[in-house]
Write a protein that holds these residues in place. Sequence first.
Motif, PDB file in Angstrom:
ATOM      1  N   ASP A 120       0.834  -1.208   0.000  1.00 23.53           N
ATOM      2  CA  ASP A 120       0.000   0.000   0.000  1.00 23.53           C
ATOM      3  C   ASP A 120       0.867   1.256   0.000  1.00 23.53           C
ATOM      4  N   LEU A 121       1.919   1.263   0.807  1.00 27.38           N
ATOM      5  CA  LEU A 121       2.786   2.442   0.900  1.00 27.38           C
ATOM      6  C   LEU A 121       3.628   2.631  -0.357  1.00 27.38           C
ATOM      7  N   VAL A 122       4.037   1.540  -0.990  1.00 31.65           N
ATOM      8  CA  VAL A 122       4.756   1.654  -2.271  1.00 31.65           C
ATOM      9  C   VAL A 122       3.853   2.325  -3.305  1.00 31.65           C
ATOM     10  N   SER A 141      18.875  -8.944  16.641  1.00 29.16           N
ATOM     11  CA  SER A 141      20.243  -8.902  16.110  1.00 29.16           C
ATOM     12  C   SER A 141      20.304  -8.978  14.590  1.00 29.16           C
ATOM     13  N   THR A 142      19.162  -9.158  13.946  1.00 24.60           N
ATOM     14  CA  THR A 142      19.109  -9.247  12.487  1.00 24.60           C
ATOM     15  C   THR A 142      17.959  -8.396  11.976  1.00 24.60           C
ATOM     16  N   GLN A 143      17.893  -8.276  10.649  1.00 25.57           N
ATOM     17  CA  GLN A 143      16.796  -7.540  10.024  1.00 25.57           C
ATOM     18  C   GLN A 143      16.333  -8.288   8.780  1.00 25.57           C
ATOM     19  N   SER A 144      15.105  -7.969   8.347  1.00 24.12           N
ATOM     20  CA  SER A 144      14.561  -8.496   7.092  1.00 24.12           C
ATOM     21  C   SER A 144      14.282  -7.330   6.166  1.00 24.12           C
ATOM     22  N   SER A 145      14.588  -7.520   4.896  1.00 22.60           N
ATOM     23  CA  SER A 145      14.330  -6.517   3.878  1.00 22.60           C
ATOM     24  C   SER A 145      13.185  -6.998   3.007  1.00 22.60           C
ATOM     25  N   LEU A 146      12.095  -6.235   2.990  1.00 20.72           N
ATOM     26  CA  LEU A 146      10.989  -6.633   2.136  1.00 20.72           C
ATOM     27  C   LEU A 146      11.321  -6.440   0.661  1.00 20.72           C
ATOM     28  N   GLY A 150      11.158  -9.345  -2.293  1.00 26.15           N
ATOM     29  CA  GLY A 150      10.350  -9.132  -3.484  1.00 26.15           C
ATOM     30  C   GLY A 150       9.069  -8.343  -3.288  1.00 26.15           C
ATOM     31  N   TYR A 151       8.887  -7.687  -2.150  1.00 24.58           N
ATOM     32  CA  TYR A 151       7.620  -6.996  -1.864  1.00 24.58           C
ATOM     33  C   TYR A 151       7.654  -5.487  -2.137  1.00 24.58           C
ATOM     34  N   CYS A 152       8.782  -4.924  -2.505  1.00 23.38           N
ATOM     35  CA  CYS A 152       8.847  -3.482  -2.773  1.00 23.38           C
ATOM     36  C   CYS A 152       9.041  -3.183  -4.250  1.00 23.38           C
ATOM     37  N   ALA A 153       8.906  -4.153  -5.095  1.00 22.77           N
ATOM     38  CA  ALA A 153       9.176  -3.957  -6.526  1.00 22.77           C
ATOM     39  C   ALA A 153       8.106  -3.131  -7.185  1.00 22.77           C
TER      40      ALA A 153
END
Length: 153
Positions: A120-122, A141-146, A150-153
């Motif tokens: 929605d924000l993209v 201690s870690t992170q996830s990149s959306l 594949g969710y910000c394309a």
Amino acid sequence: MRACNPKEFKVVALRECPLPESMLVCEKPEDAAAYWRLHVITNPYFNPECECFVVLLLNTRHRVKGHQLVTIGTMDSTVVHPREVFRAAVISSTSAVILMHNHPSGDPTPSDADIKVTRDLVRAGQVMQIEVLDHVIMGHSTQSSLRELGYCA
């Protein structure tokens, strides 16, 4: 009948967030995570027990202009609306943003709600020509990149 008293508004910097030269450009999830650890968790309003949603504001060369703590939610959710997410970006003439929030559980795996909000924000950013570079979810201690998922394309 009560009189309406309009206000004049201005944008005010809340605090300085100095960065080492190596952190000025923010293009990778690791860069955003380093910024988070340096400046967001030191914000007096940040609460690690609750989800906190932050927007990193970037210029056309993806150099950090600043950030805004948009909302503080509960231990497992937060309410996010494009109006609040993009307000500071519009006011500060930002070219791109990186969305970020934490998972107090420590597990940065995105939920279905995280994925929906990201999409929605993209779309909202596309309408305003403000690129959403990524949505990074911070764990302990870690992170996830959306974007990487594949969710910000």
